[in-house]
Design a protein around this motif. Structure first.
Motif, mmCIF file in Angstrom:
data_model
loop_
_atom_site.group_PDB
_atom_site.id
_atom_site.type_symbol
_atom_site.label_atom_id
_atom_site.label_comp_id
_atom_site.label_asym_id
_atom_site.label_seq_id
_atom_site.Cartn_x
_atom_site.Cartn_y
_atom_site.Cartn_z
ATOM 1 N N PRO A 15 0.801 -1.231 0.000
ATOM 2 C CA PRO A 15 0.000 0.000 0.000
ATOM 3 C C PRO A 15 0.835 1.284 0.000
ATOM 4 O O PRO A 15 0.439 2.277 -0.605
ATOM 5 N N GLU A 16 2.000 1.253 0.656
ATOM 6 C CA GLU A 16 2.820 2.462 0.742
ATOM 7 C C GLU A 16 3.615 2.734 -0.536
ATOM 8 O O GLU A 16 4.217 3.803 -0.686
ATOM 9 N N ARG A 17 3.623 1.759 -1.468
ATOM 10 C CA ARG A 17 4.326 1.965 -2.735
ATOM 11 C C ARG A 17 3.441 2.646 -3.782
ATOM 12 O O ARG A 17 3.900 2.952 -4.879
ATOM 13 N N ILE A 18 2.179 2.863 -3.440
ATOM 14 C CA ILE A 18 1.232 3.513 -4.349
ATOM 15 C C ILE A 18 1.157 4.996 -3.995
ATOM 16 O O ILE A 18 1.039 5.360 -2.830
ATOM 17 N N THR A 19 1.218 5.833 -5.006
ATOM 18 C CA THR A 19 1.132 7.287 -4.821
ATOM 19 C C THR A 19 -0.212 7.809 -5.311
ATOM 20 O O THR A 19 -0.727 7.342 -6.329
ATOM 21 N N VAL A 20 -0.763 8.751 -4.570
ATOM 22 C CA VAL A 20 -1.952 9.460 -5.052
ATOM 23 C C VAL A 20 -1.470 10.602 -5.938
ATOM 24 O O VAL A 20 -0.754 11.501 -5.484
ATOM 25 N N THR A 76 -1.524 13.919 -8.251
ATOM 26 C CA THR A 76 -2.220 15.195 -8.345
ATOM 27 C C THR A 76 -2.459 15.523 -9.816
ATOM 28 O O THR A 76 -1.937 14.836 -10.715
ATOM 29 N N ALA A 77 -3.230 16.543 -10.083
ATOM 30 C CA ALA A 77 -3.540 16.933 -11.462
ATOM 31 C C ALA A 77 -2.248 17.197 -12.233
ATOM 32 O O ALA A 77 -1.372 17.933 -11.773
ATOM 33 N N GLY A 78 -2.110 16.569 -13.381
ATOM 34 C CA GLY A 78 -0.926 16.764 -14.212
ATOM 35 C C GLY A 78 0.199 15.793 -13.933
ATOM 36 O O GLY A 78 1.111 15.648 -14.740
ATOM 37 N N GLU A 79 0.164 15.097 -12.776
ATOM 38 C CA GLU A 79 1.191 14.106 -12.445
ATOM 39 C C GLU A 79 0.938 12.813 -13.208
ATOM 40 O O GLU A 79 -0.206 12.465 -13.516
ATOM 41 N N THR A 80 2.010 12.082 -13.472
ATOM 42 C CA THR A 80 1.865 10.786 -14.120
ATOM 43 C C THR A 80 2.852 9.801 -13.504
ATOM 44 O O THR A 80 3.686 10.172 -12.677
ATOM 45 N N ALA A 81 2.738 8.537 -13.897
ATOM 46 C CA ALA A 81 3.614 7.481 -13.390
ATOM 47 C C ALA A 81 3.655 6.373 -14.429
ATOM 48 O O ALA A 81 2.894 6.391 -15.414
ATOM 49 N N GLU A 82 4.551 5.404 -14.238
ATOM 50 C CA GLU A 82 4.640 4.299 -15.197
ATOM 51 C C GLU A 82 3.350 3.486 -15.222
ATOM 52 O O GLU A 82 2.953 2.958 -16.259
ATOM 53 N N ASN A 83 2.712 3.368 -14.056
ATOM 54 C CA ASN A 83 1.417 2.703 -13.971
ATOM 55 C C ASN A 83 0.409 3.670 -13.369
ATOM 56 O O ASN A 83 0.675 4.261 -12.317
ATOM 57 N N VAL A 84 -0.722 3.839 -14.025
ATOM 58 C CA VAL A 84 -1.752 4.768 -13.565
ATOM 59 C C VAL A 84 -3.108 4.065 -13.577
ATOM 60 O O VAL A 84 -3.467 3.407 -14.558
ATOM 61 N N VAL A 85 -3.833 4.192 -12.462
ATOM 62 C CA VAL A 85 -5.154 3.578 -12.330
ATOM 63 C C VAL A 85 -6.099 4.585 -11.680
ATOM 64 O O VAL A 85 -5.738 5.232 -10.690
ATOM 65 N N ASP A 86 -7.288 4.693 -12.224
ATOM 66 C CA ASP A 86 -8.314 5.563 -11.634
ATOM 67 C C ASP A 86 -9.225 4.753 -10.725
ATOM 68 O O ASP A 86 -9.511 3.575 -10.990
ATOM 69 N N GLY A 87 -9.694 5.405 -9.672
ATOM 70 C CA GLY A 87 -10.600 4.725 -8.754
ATOM 71 C C GLY A 87 -11.353 5.710 -7.898
ATOM 72 O O GLY A 87 -11.238 6.938 -8.064
ATOM 73 N N ARG A 88 -12.106 5.181 -6.955
ATOM 74 C CA ARG A 88 -12.908 5.995 -6.053
ATOM 75 C C ARG A 88 -12.776 5.425 -4.642
ATOM 76 O O ARG A 88 -12.756 4.199 -4.468
ATOM 77 N N VAL A 114 -14.740 9.933 -2.944
ATOM 78 C CA VAL A 114 -13.863 10.868 -3.648
ATOM 79 C C VAL A 114 -13.047 10.128 -4.712
ATOM 80 O O VAL A 114 -12.450 9.092 -4.424
ATOM 81 N N PRO A 115 -13.020 10.628 -5.959
ATOM 82 C CA PRO A 115 -12.215 9.967 -6.998
ATOM 83 C C PRO A 115 -10.718 10.219 -6.770
ATOM 84 O O PRO A 115 -10.319 11.295 -6.321
ATOM 85 N N LEU A 116 -9.910 9.203 -7.058
ATOM 86 C CA LEU A 116 -8.454 9.319 -6.937
ATOM 87 C C LEU A 116 -7.796 8.725 -8.170
ATOM 88 O O LEU A 116 -8.298 7.754 -8.761
ATOM 89 N N ARG A 117 -6.658 9.268 -8.522
ATOM 90 C CA ARG A 117 -5.809 8.671 -9.555
ATOM 91 C C ARG A 117 -4.562 8.145 -8.855
ATOM 92 O O ARG A 117 -3.863 8.898 -8.170
ATOM 93 N N LEU A 118 -4.301 6.867 -9.022
ATOM 94 C CA LEU A 118 -3.192 6.206 -8.334
ATOM 95 C C LEU A 118 -2.064 5.905 -9.315
ATOM 96 O O LEU A 118 -2.312 5.623 -10.501
ATOM 97 N N GLY A 119 -0.840 5.950 -8.812
ATOM 98 C CA GLY A 119 0.302 5.638 -9.657
ATOM 99 C C GLY A 119 1.378 4.891 -8.908
ATOM 100 O O GLY A 119 1.497 5.008 -7.687
ATOM 101 N N TRP A 120 2.156 4.094 -9.622
ATOM 102 C CA TRP A 120 3.312 3.416 -9.047
ATOM 103 C C TRP A 120 4.313 3.071 -10.143
ATOM 104 O O TRP A 120 3.979 3.016 -11.326
#
Length: 365
Positions: free
Chosen positions: A286-291, A293-305, A345-351
């Motif tokens: 869980p701590e390896r996943i980043t929330v 922010t707008a405009g941020e990206t990562a090698e892996n990106v997943v949208d959720g709520r 609340v919607p979140l965009r997750l990246g790792w």
């Protein structure tokens, strides 16, 4: 205690223990290097205490050997092994003072009174109990009793120190304090320690190496960081803290990595030997996943709520519902959360590609 006796190396070769039709330990092999702190970690019934009892000589193996510095001690009786042992309930003599409890192993060995007193004084100083020498165990706190049990096990300069869940009777705060004391004591005296616990945090905090057992089998052994960051199996990943399990399939194999698909989601994963079409199970902490922010990206990106959120002091534990990966647990440090996460609340997750570890679904793999 003068620290003159060095630690000793212990080797278990294919140890097996059967009780009738039940096999408690299956073909366990490991080596504890001189001066190391090894913890045998596993759930109840995993075989860790049985292995400790075989090392101590209280239980005879059905098969296999136990070697101390290369010498076979498998059939040596407990009193000939010269191992110190701290039991879960401390096993102190209530009618004796602290000093008398610590002196007991020396009296049994026939040590002269002057030598005995000198060793007791040195050991009391080692565990910081000099001022309690004339008290009885019932006049001590649980933590102080634990130190007396340690002192009694160390006073005769044992070849090994065996610890059978020595901190389990203490409350969480005191347990954390004594973990640090035990770790410091190990560094000071240089003996080889073999510890048994079912507490993952204790094992990770105290040990140079950890041997993880399940259903009598040794499933993985290594340093705490290695085991946590790169578990080999689903069981190890789940047992050492929390982990998200992601089922995916290799769409494209690359040098040192792969492109995976999980439903309609594309993932990039660092891994060796990937083959197109094969199923892959990933462990993602869980701590390896980043929330993001707008405009941020990562090698892996997943949208959720956000499905649920809990405040834990140092951070928020958030469960995020995603379309293809199911529910993902995410740890958000408190200092990074501008507002408390709320349900819906919607979140965009990246790792990153190396954040997750491929693991075997079969714990015996």
């Amino acid at each position: 205690m003068n620290g003159a006796v060095p630690g000793h190396a212990l080797t278990l070769e294919r140890l097996t223990k059967r009780y009738g039709g039940f096999t408690a330990v299956v073909d366990a092999s490991l080596t504890v290097e001189q001066g190391q702190f090894l913890t045998l970690l596993g759930p109840s019934g995993s075989g860790k205490t049985t292995i400790l009892m075989m090392i101590a000589g209280f239980v005879a193996p059905s098969e296999g050997r136990i070697l101390l510095d290369g010498r076979d001690i498998t059939v040596l009786p407990p009193e000939k092994r010269e191992f110190g042992m701290v039991f879960q309930g401390y096993a102190l003599f209530p009618h004796m003072t602290v000093a008398e409890n610590i002196a007991f192993p020396l009296r049994v060995r026939g040590l002269a009174r002057a030598d005995r007193d000198a060793r007791v004084r040195a050991t009391l100083d080692l565990v910081q109990l000099t001022q309690f020498a004339e008290r009885r165990p019932t006049q001590l706190s649980g933590g102080q009793q634990q130190r007396v049990a340690l002192a009694r096990a160390l006073v005769f300069d044992p070849a090994l120190l065996l610890l059978d869940e020595p901190l389990s009777a203490l409350d969480k705060k005191l347990r954390a304090e004594l973990q640090e004391e035990l770790k410091t004591l190990h560094r000071r005296i240089g003996r080889t320690f073999v510890n048994v616990t079912h507490d993952q945090e204790e094992a990770m905090s105290l040990s140079d190496r950890v041997a993880i057992l399940n259903h009598g089998k040794l499933v993985q052994m290594g340093g705490p960081v290695e085991l946590y960051e790169r578990p080999r199996t689903r069981f190890v990943a789940d047992f050492l803290g929390k982990s998200n399990m992601i089922s995916a399939r290799v769409a494209e194999a690359r040098q040192g990595g792969a492109v995976l698909t999980a439903g309609g989601t594309r993932l990039v994963q660092a891994m060796d030997g990937a083959r197109a079409g094969e199923a892959v199970l990933l462990s993602l902490r869980p701590e390896r996943i980043t929330v993001l922010t707008a405009g941020e990206t990562a090698e892996n990106v997943v949208d959720g709520r956000i499905a649920s959120a809990a405040f834990l002091g140092a951070g928020h534990s958030v469960t995020v519902e995603t379309a293809d990966l199911g529910r993902l647990r995410v740890t958000i440090p408190t200092w990074q959360a501008s507002v408390a996460p709320e349900e819906g609340v919607p979140l965009r997750l990246g790792w990153s590609a190396d954040a997750a570890a491929p693991v075997a679904d079969d714990e015996d793999a």
